[in-house]
Enzyme design. Structure first.
Site, short mmCIF file in Angstrom:
data_model
loop_
_atom_site.label_atom_id
_atom_site.label_comp_id
_atom_site.label_asym_id
_atom_site.label_seq_id
_atom_site.Cartn_x
_atom_site.Cartn_y
_atom_site.Cartn_z
N LYS A 123 0.84 -1.19 0.00
CA LYS A 123 0.00 0.00 0.00
C LYS A 123 0.89 1.25 0.00
O LYS A 123 1.93 1.28 0.68
CB LYS A 123 -0.88 -0.06 1.25
CG LYS A 123 -1.95 0.99 1.40
CD LYS A 123 -2.77 0.65 2.65
CE LYS A 123 -3.89 1.64 2.93
NZ LYS A 123 -4.67 1.23 4.13
N SER A 179 -9.43 1.11 3.67
CA SER A 179 -8.70 1.97 2.75
C SER A 179 -7.71 1.22 1.86
O SER A 179 -7.19 1.77 0.90
CB SER A 179 -7.95 3.03 3.56
OG SER A 179 -6.99 2.45 4.43
N SER A 196 -9.42 -1.43 7.69
CA SER A 196 -8.96 -1.30 6.31
C SER A 196 -8.29 -2.54 5.75
O SER A 196 -8.14 -2.67 4.54
CB SER A 196 -7.98 -0.12 6.21
OG SER A 196 -8.62 1.09 6.51
#
Length: 624
Positions: A80, A154, A178
């Site tokens: 990420k 997320s 997330s």
């Protein structure tokens, strides 16, 4: 046509350790990534150049040839883009925030040392603030089974990359869910380790005291292998934790043996994980909400799938025990309605103060709320949390683990865009309290809705019960067959035009709304070829630059490249005022895109600002 098959961490590592070519594995991954670019390019923020990926694979082959056995040999992975990778930008999905770290995050260093091969950095809700995956200028990664629905966030891009078979595993982060919500929607394993179990050095914080780096994998064995590599105390991380049972021990649990996922291994690192593991070897008690607390927001299919998951775990030897989870719901409110929103504000305070327009509007609305939090409110929040923790401790007297829905429902992209705050909050109903209450969690698949989107459940235990949860999940998944996975939605992306902007249309600048109002997707923040000069034009409102191609003697100028559909591009061009125009701009990699150019009269009274390298630096110089 490319066959987007999910990848096995253990199968790849075994094959490469056994003599298979890591380079060929890397080439295959690059081919699949390129093919999926025709479907969801917005899964990525940065893809490493092919040669950089292949170079890593060659290093792996050389190490194996020298006699090393690598636990993740040749396994392609993604991280990420709020996790540092040395030499490559970390943006947290905010170009104005981006920086280039000199050193990789501890977790990335450990994965590379174990033989894994990094492919790229994935998209996310900006600053990891969201559970929907739509709060990013780089576009919204969507559910791999139906692109009308959100992917969850997320860690949206990380989930899509694994679910589409682009990489074997990916790192996400998890503060409020997330690393679990996207796992549910895309039928993945999502391991959120106990706080401090994995290092967070090199992570852009969301709520630093709560943040965990997490992993997505197609199967439990893959997640367990990554956990084995990443678990361990990190003296460079202020929030890293030694195992409470053995505070002098510098590392995590013993290596996972092949049989450990069949039965429950004792977790030597755990204050309760060892005893929990012992209880889970045969019969065990698992907590489920009281019937009036099983909230699915009208999604009857999710309710039925949760009931089936309870039956599955019962068949695996568990006894369901109804518990009152109202204290958990109350605790969850602290995350966004209490002082912890100020911790998010602290992470982006400088950007929020100096360039608020660079922050996604929904994210900005959330973090601005933290500015009003007082010290008194903060301590009241701490005191309330301790009361919630005491209530949560009582749960472990009644049950060994909890089995909760990962999310109550799923939403269409258009619905989330229309109601971005409330629907996002709904998705965190069963996740927001976990880190506040210092629990371990493992999201596992639990079937599919009729529209093909995934539904999942989460096994939740005390801190450091991570290995026991992995073992229990193995029993849960082996109990009886789950429905076959539906085909991926391979609808190709809409064709569009790439446009390089250099000045007032950059993110956070006065005219950026002309792009966002047309749903432009940020493709990259990059530079032009070194053949341009940049001028600040005289007497323009708002201030605007002129980009001039000069050939030799020019410089590389910072630009942002966006993609618009043809209709949006046409309407954008119609609004460009003279002496500016849209022409063709050459980027530093030789790619040709549309971009702003200028007529000769644009230089009348203009100031040469080329040496500053870009418009942001010029604007900053005016305020200095």
């Amino acid at each position: 046509m490319t066959d987007f098959q999910r990848l096995s961490v253990s199968a790849i590592a075994d094959a490469v350790n056994g003599g298979a070519s890591a380079v060929e594995v890397a080439r295959a991954a690059l081919d699949v990534v390129a093919a999926y670019d025709e479907i969801q390019p917005q899964a990525w923020i940065l893809r490493l150049p092919a040669e950089a990926v292949l170079a890593q694979a060659r290093v792996v082959e050389a190490r194996i040839a020298a006699g090393e056995a690598l636990p993740l040999a040749g396994v392609p992975f993604a991280v990420k883009d709020n996790i540092d990778v040395a030499g490559w930008p970390t943006s947290a999905a905010c170009p104005a925030f981006a920086y280039v770290p000199e050193r990789s995050a501890t977790v990335v260093e450990r994965l590379v040392a174990a033989g894994a091969v990094l492919v790229g950095k994935t998209n996310l809700d900006q600053f990891a603030t969201g559970l929907v995956g739509v709060r990013s200028p780089y576009g919204a990664p969507l559910c791999v089974f139906d692109q009308a629905y959100v992917s969850g966030g997320s860690s949206s891009g990380s989930a899509v990359a694994v679910a589409a078979g682009l990489v074997a595993f990916s790192l996400g982060t998890d503060t409020a869910g997330s690393g679990r919500v996207p796992a549910a929607f895309n039928h993945l394993i999502g391991l959120k380790p106990s706080k401090g179990r994995w290092s967070t050095r090199g992570l852009v914080p969301a709520c630093r005291s709560l943040d965990c780096i997490s992993v997505f994998a197609a199967d439990l064995e893959g997640a367990a292998l990554v956990d084995e590599v990443l678990t361990g105390f990190d003296p460079e991380d202020d929030y890293s934790r030694r195992a409470p049972e053995d505070p002098l021990r510098p590392s995590g649990p013993p290596p996972l043996e092949a049989e450990d996922l069949h039965g429950a291994p004792a977790d030597g690192c755990s204050p309760s994980g060892g005893p929990v593991a012992e209880r889970l070897r045969e019969s065990f008690r698992f907590g489920v909400p009281k019937p009036d607390q099983r909230l699915f927001l009208g999604d009857h299919q999710s309710a039925a799938l949760y009931a089936a998951a309870i039956a599955r775990l019962t068949t695996a030897g568990g006894t369901p025990v109804e518990i009152d989870i109202a204290p958990l719901f109350d605790c969850a409110k602290l995350l966004y309605s209490g002082p912890w929103v100020a911790e998010r504000t602290a992470a982006v305070e400088t950007l929020l103060r100096d360039t608020p327009g660079a922050i996604h509007p929904t994210v900005r609305a959330i973090v601005q709320g933290g500015l009003a939090v007082t010290g008194v409110e903060t301590f009241k929040g701490f005191h309330a949390l301790e009361a919630h923790r005491r209530a949560a401790e009582a749960i472990w007297d009644a049950v060994d683990v909890m089995l909760l829905p990962t999310a109550p429902t799923i939403y269409r992209l258009k619905a989330v865009q229309a109601e971005p705050i409330a629907l996002n909050a709904n998705l965190g109903l069963y996740t927001n309290f976990v880190n506040l209450l210092d629990m371990s969690a493992l999201a596992v698949p639990a079937g599919f809705r009729e529209n093909g989107t995934g539904f999942g459940v989460t096994l939740i235990g005390p801190a450091f019960a991570d290995r026991a949860l992995l073992a229990l999940a193995e029993r849960y998944l082996e109990t009886f067959p789950m429905a076959d996975m539906p085909p991926l939605d391979l609808t190709p992306k809409k064709p569009g035009v790439k446009l390089a902007v250099v000045g007032a249309h950059l993110a956070g600048m006065p005219l950026h709304w002309q792009l966002t109002s047309r749903e432009a997707r940020l493709v990259s923040a990059t530079r032009t070829a070194p053949t341009y000069k940049l001028y600040a034009m005289a007497e323009t409102t708002p201030p605007k630059p002129a980009l001039i191609h000069v050939g030799e003697g020019g410089a590389a100028i910072l630009v942002e490249v966006y993609e618009l559909d043809f209709e949006a591009f046409g309407s954008f061009v119609a609004e460009v005022p003279a002496p500016l125009a849209i022409g063709t701009v050459t980027l530093e990699d030789g790619t040709l895109v549309k971009g702003f150019v200028a007529e000769p009269r644009a230089l009348n009274g203009a100031t040469d600002i080329t040496e500053l390298g870009g418009w942001r630096a010029y604007i900053a110089s005016l305020a200095a």
